[in-house]
Design a protein around this motif. Structure first.
Motif, PDB file in Angstrom:
ATOM      1  N   MET A   1      66.822  11.591 -88.197  1.00 38.65           N
ATOM      2  CA  MET A   1      66.125  12.848 -88.399  1.00 38.65           C
ATOM      3  C   MET A   1      67.070  14.008 -88.089  1.00 38.65           C
ATOM      4  O   MET A   1      67.862  13.928 -87.174  1.00 38.65           O
ATOM      5  CB  MET A   1      64.891  12.906 -87.509  1.00 38.65           C
ATOM      6  CG  MET A   1      63.813  13.693 -88.179  1.00 38.65           C
ATOM      7  SD  MET A   1      62.155  13.664 -87.513  1.00 38.65           S
ATOM      8  CE  MET A   1      61.565  12.028 -87.666  1.00 38.65           C
ATOM      9  N   ALA A   2      66.972  15.058 -88.879  1.00 37.66           N
ATOM     10  CA  ALA A   2      67.812  16.243 -88.693  1.00 37.66           C
ATOM     11  C   ALA A   2      66.959  17.388 -88.165  1.00 37.66           C
ATOM     12  O   ALA A   2      65.769  17.489 -88.479  1.00 37.66           O
ATOM     13  CB  ALA A   2      68.456  16.637 -90.017  1.00 37.66           C
ATOM     14  N   ARG A   3      67.571  18.258 -87.401  1.00 38.43           N
ATOM     15  CA  ARG A   3      66.860  19.401 -86.819  1.00 38.43           C
ATOM     16  C   ARG A   3      67.255  20.676 -87.554  1.00 38.43           C
ATOM     17  O   ARG A   3      68.434  20.960 -87.730  1.00 38.43           O
ATOM     18  CB  ARG A   3      67.226  19.499 -85.343  1.00 38.43           C
ATOM     19  CG  ARG A   3      66.650  20.658 -84.554  1.00 38.43           C
ATOM     20  CD  ARG A   3      65.151  20.682 -84.385  1.00 38.43           C
ATOM     21  NE  ARG A   3      64.515  19.533 -83.854  1.00 38.43           N
ATOM     22  CZ  ARG A   3      63.943  19.428 -82.657  1.00 38.43           C
ATOM     23  NH1 ARG A   3      63.987  20.436 -81.829  1.00 38.43           N
ATOM     24  NH2 ARG A   3      63.330  18.340 -82.296  1.00 38.43           N
ATOM     25  N   VAL A   4      66.245  21.437 -87.983  1.00 41.16           N
ATOM     26  CA  VAL A   4      66.474  22.728 -88.640  1.00 41.16           C
ATOM     27  C   VAL A   4      65.821  23.811 -87.788  1.00 41.16           C
ATOM     28  O   VAL A   4      64.648  23.704 -87.436  1.00 41.16           O
ATOM     29  CB  VAL A   4      65.888  22.738 -90.074  1.00 41.16           C
ATOM     30  CG1 VAL A   4      65.995  24.127 -90.685  1.00 41.16           C
ATOM     31  CG2 VAL A   4      66.610  21.725 -90.951  1.00 41.16           C
ATOM     32  N   ARG A   5      66.598  24.818 -87.472  1.00 42.02           N
ATOM     33  CA  ARG A   5      66.073  25.986 -86.752  1.00 42.02           C
ATOM     34  C   ARG A   5      65.836  27.076 -87.783  1.00 42.02           C
ATOM     35  O   ARG A   5      66.680  27.347 -88.624  1.00 42.02           O
ATOM     36  CB  ARG A   5      67.062  26.464 -85.696  1.00 42.02           C
ATOM     37  CG  ARG A   5      66.550  27.652 -84.907  1.00 42.02           C
ATOM     38  CD  ARG A   5      67.373  27.883 -83.657  1.00 42.02           C
ATOM     39  NE  ARG A   5      66.883  29.015 -82.929  1.00 42.02           N
ATOM     40  CZ  ARG A   5      65.819  29.025 -82.118  1.00 42.02           C
ATOM     41  NH1 ARG A   5      65.124  27.919 -81.943  1.00 42.02           N
ATOM     42  NH2 ARG A   5      65.448  30.118 -81.488  1.00 42.02           N
ATOM     43  N   ILE A   6      64.654  27.705 -87.702  1.00 44.62           N
ATOM     44  CA  ILE A   6      64.262  28.718 -88.667  1.00 44.62           C
ATOM     45  C   ILE A   6      64.195  30.071 -87.968  1.00 44.62           C
ATOM     46  O   ILE A   6      63.428  30.252 -87.025  1.00 44.62           O
ATOM     47  CB  ILE A   6      62.896  28.369 -89.298  1.00 44.62           C
ATOM     48  CG1 ILE A   6      62.966  26.993 -89.926  1.00 44.62           C
ATOM     49  CG2 ILE A   6      62.493  29.423 -90.325  1.00 44.62           C
ATOM     50  CD1 ILE A   6      61.629  26.317 -90.072  1.00 44.62           C
ATOM     51  N   GLU A   7      65.022  30.982 -88.419  1.00 50.36           N
ATOM     52  CA  GLU A   7      65.054  32.341 -87.885  1.00 50.36           C
ATOM     53  C   GLU A   7      64.452  33.285 -88.915  1.00 50.36           C
ATOM     54  O   GLU A   7      64.518  33.004 -90.096  1.00 50.36           O
ATOM     55  CB  GLU A   7      66.499  32.755 -87.568  1.00 50.36           C
ATOM     56  CG  GLU A   7      67.160  31.934 -86.478  1.00 50.36           C
ATOM     57  CD  GLU A   7      66.493  32.063 -85.115  1.00 50.36           C
ATOM     58  OE1 GLU A   7      65.614  32.934 -84.938  1.00 50.36           O
ATOM     59  OE2 GLU A   7      66.845  31.291 -84.227  1.00 50.36           O
ATOM     60  N   PRO A   8      63.836  34.372 -88.552  1.00 56.32           N
ATOM     61  CA  PRO A   8      63.728  34.912 -87.211  1.00 56.32           C
ATOM     62  C   PRO A   8      62.566  34.346 -86.388  1.00 56.32           C
ATOM     63  O   PRO A   8      62.370  34.744 -85.259  1.00 56.32           O
ATOM     64  CB  PRO A   8      63.525  36.403 -87.461  1.00 56.32           C
ATOM     65  CG  PRO A   8      62.810  36.487 -88.765  1.00 56.32           C
ATOM     66  CD  PRO A   8      63.333  35.317 -89.569  1.00 56.32           C
ATOM     67  N   ALA A   9      61.828  33.385 -86.931  1.00 55.19           N
ATOM     68  CA  ALA A   9      60.666  32.841 -86.224  1.00 55.19           C
ATOM     69  C   ALA A   9      61.051  32.074 -84.964  1.00 55.19           C
ATOM     70  O   ALA A   9      60.254  31.956 -84.041  1.00 55.19           O
ATOM     71  CB  ALA A   9      59.867  31.926 -87.156  1.00 55.19           C
ATOM     72  N   GLY A  10      62.276  31.529 -84.932  1.00 61.34           N
ATOM     73  CA  GLY A  10      62.691  30.731 -83.781  1.00 61.34           C
ATOM     74  C   GLY A  10      62.046  29.354 -83.770  1.00 61.34           C
ATOM     75  O   GLY A  10      62.105  28.654 -82.767  1.00 61.34           O
ATOM     76  N   ALA A  11      61.457  28.950 -84.877  1.00 59.90           N
ATOM     77  CA  ALA A  11      60.803  27.637 -84.969  1.00 59.90           C
ATOM     78  C   ALA A  11      61.844  26.557 -85.207  1.00 59.90           C
ATOM     79  O   ALA A  11      62.898  26.805 -85.797  1.00 59.90           O
ATOM     80  CB  ALA A  11      59.789  27.639 -86.108  1.00 59.90           C
ATOM     81  N   GLU A  12      61.549  25.344 -84.738  1.00 58.92           N
ATOM     82  CA  GLU A  12      62.408  24.201 -84.994  1.00 58.92           C
ATOM     83  C   GLU A  12      61.616  23.151 -85.728  1.00 58.92           C
ATOM     84  O   GLU A  12      60.415  22.987 -85.512  1.00 58.92           O
ATOM     85  CB  GLU A  12      62.999  23.670 -83.697  1.00 58.92           C
ATOM     86  CG  GLU A  12      63.945  24.673 -83.077  1.00 58.92           C
ATOM     87  CD  GLU A  12      64.918  24.051 -82.106  1.00 58.92           C
ATOM     88  OE1 GLU A  12      64.820  22.840 -81.830  1.00 58.92           O
ATOM     89  OE2 GLU A  12      65.782  24.792 -81.617  1.00 58.92           O
ATOM     90  N   LEU A  13      62.312  22.443 -86.583  1.00 59.15           N
ATOM     91  CA  LEU A  13      61.671  21.537 -87.519  1.00 59.15           C
ATOM     92  C   LEU A  13      62.484  20.257 -87.606  1.00 59.15           C
ATOM     93  O   LEU A  13      63.703  20.308 -87.741  1.00 59.15           O
ATOM     94  CB  LEU A  13      61.656  22.247 -88.870  1.00 59.15           C
ATOM     95  CG  LEU A  13      61.033  21.635 -90.077  1.00 59.15           C
ATOM     96  CD1 LEU A  13      59.542  21.443 -89.855  1.00 59.15           C
ATOM     97  CD2 LEU A  13      61.263  22.556 -91.267  1.00 59.15           C
ATOM     98  N   ASP A  14      61.823  19.102 -87.517  1.00 59.00           N
ATOM     99  CA  ASP A  14      62.487  17.821 -87.731  1.00 59.00           C
ATOM    100  C   ASP A  14      62.323  17.448 -89.193  1.00 59.00           C
ATOM    101  O   ASP A  14      61.206  17.413 -89.714  1.00 59.00           O
ATOM    102  CB  ASP A  14      61.877  16.734 -86.847  1.00 59.00           C
ATOM    103  CG  ASP A  14      62.253  16.919 -85.379  1.00 59.00           C
ATOM    104  OD1 ASP A  14      63.395  17.339 -85.117  1.00 59.00           O
ATOM    105  OD2 ASP A  14      61.416  16.643 -84.517  1.00 59.00           O
ATOM    106  N   VAL A  15      63.449  17.165 -89.848  1.00 58.01           N
ATOM    107  CA  VAL A  15      63.443  16.827 -91.271  1.00 58.01           C
ATOM    108  C   VAL A  15      63.877  15.376 -91.416  1.00 58.01           C
ATOM    109  O   VAL A  15      64.951  14.992 -90.953  1.00 58.01           O
ATOM    110  CB  VAL A  15      64.396  17.760 -92.060  1.00 58.01           C
ATOM    111  CG1 VAL A  15      64.355  17.443 -93.542  1.00 58.01           C
ATOM    112  CG2 VAL A  15      64.032  19.219 -91.814  1.00 58.01           C
ATOM    113  N   ARG A  16      63.045  14.593 -92.061  1.00 58.78           N
ATOM    114  CA  ARG A  16      63.344  13.175 -92.283  1.00 58.78           C
ATOM    115  C   ARG A  16      64.383  13.005 -93.388  1.00 58.78           C
ATOM    116  O   ARG A  16      64.522  13.875 -94.247  1.00 58.78           O
ATOM    117  CB  ARG A  16      62.065  12.437 -92.679  1.00 58.78           C
ATOM    118  CG  ARG A  16      60.998  12.479 -91.622  1.00 58.78           C
ATOM    119  CD  ARG A  16      59.716  11.873 -92.135  1.00 58.78           C
ATOM    120  NE  ARG A  16      58.683  11.909 -91.106  1.00 58.78           N
ATOM    121  CZ  ARG A  16      57.394  11.905 -91.340  1.00 58.78           C
ATOM    122  NH1 ARG A  16      56.934  11.843 -92.587  1.00 58.78           N
ATOM    123  NH2 ARG A  16      56.533  11.940 -90.352  1.00 58.78           N
ATOM    124  N   ALA A  17      65.062  11.884 -93.381  1.00 63.28           N
ATOM    125  CA  ALA A  17      66.042  11.566 -94.420  1.00 63.28           C
ATOM    126  C   ALA A  17      65.361  11.618 -95.782  1.00 63.28           C
ATOM    127  O   ALA A  17      64.290  11.039 -95.974  1.00 63.28           O
ATOM    128  CB  ALA A  17      66.645  10.191 -94.181  1.00 63.28           C
TER     129      ALA A  17
END
Length: 108
Positions: A1-17
């Protein structure tokens, strides 16, 4: 799983293969601007890759065509621009997407 940080919200998201950033955002309950819901038509899901370029899979022909059209309309380089509905990642990435936020976030 890869981690994506979304700005400017500061949210983090796990992205599956094999999953797109847009699909992962919906699965996680994030609000993500869209009109066509992943059909590569509206460009509302467009984002800017800020960090982790090496962890993004290359844009395929369909996305490349839409990005070329977008660059012509905006009259400038869209080098870091990608469509969330087609972007897949292999590692940590930070993106900028105005309007993306946790669904329960009432602040505009």
């Amino acid at each position: 799983m890869a981690r994506v940080r979304i700005e400017p919200a500061g949210a983090e998201l796990d992205v599956r293969a094999g999953e797109t950033v847009f699909e992962a955002a919906l699965r996680a309950g994030l609000t993500w601007p869209t009109i066509c819901f992943g059909q590569v038509r509206c460009t509302a899901c467009v984002l800017k890759v800020l960090e982790g370029h090496a962890n993004t899979d290359p844009a395929q022909a369909e996305e490349q065509g839409v990005l070329r059209q977008l660059a012509q309309r905006r009259r400038g380089s869209q080098r870091d621009t990608r469509l969330a509905c087609r972007l897949t990642v292999t590692g940590a990435v930070t993106v900028e997407k105005k309007g993306a936020k946790p669904a329960d976030d009432t602040a505009a």
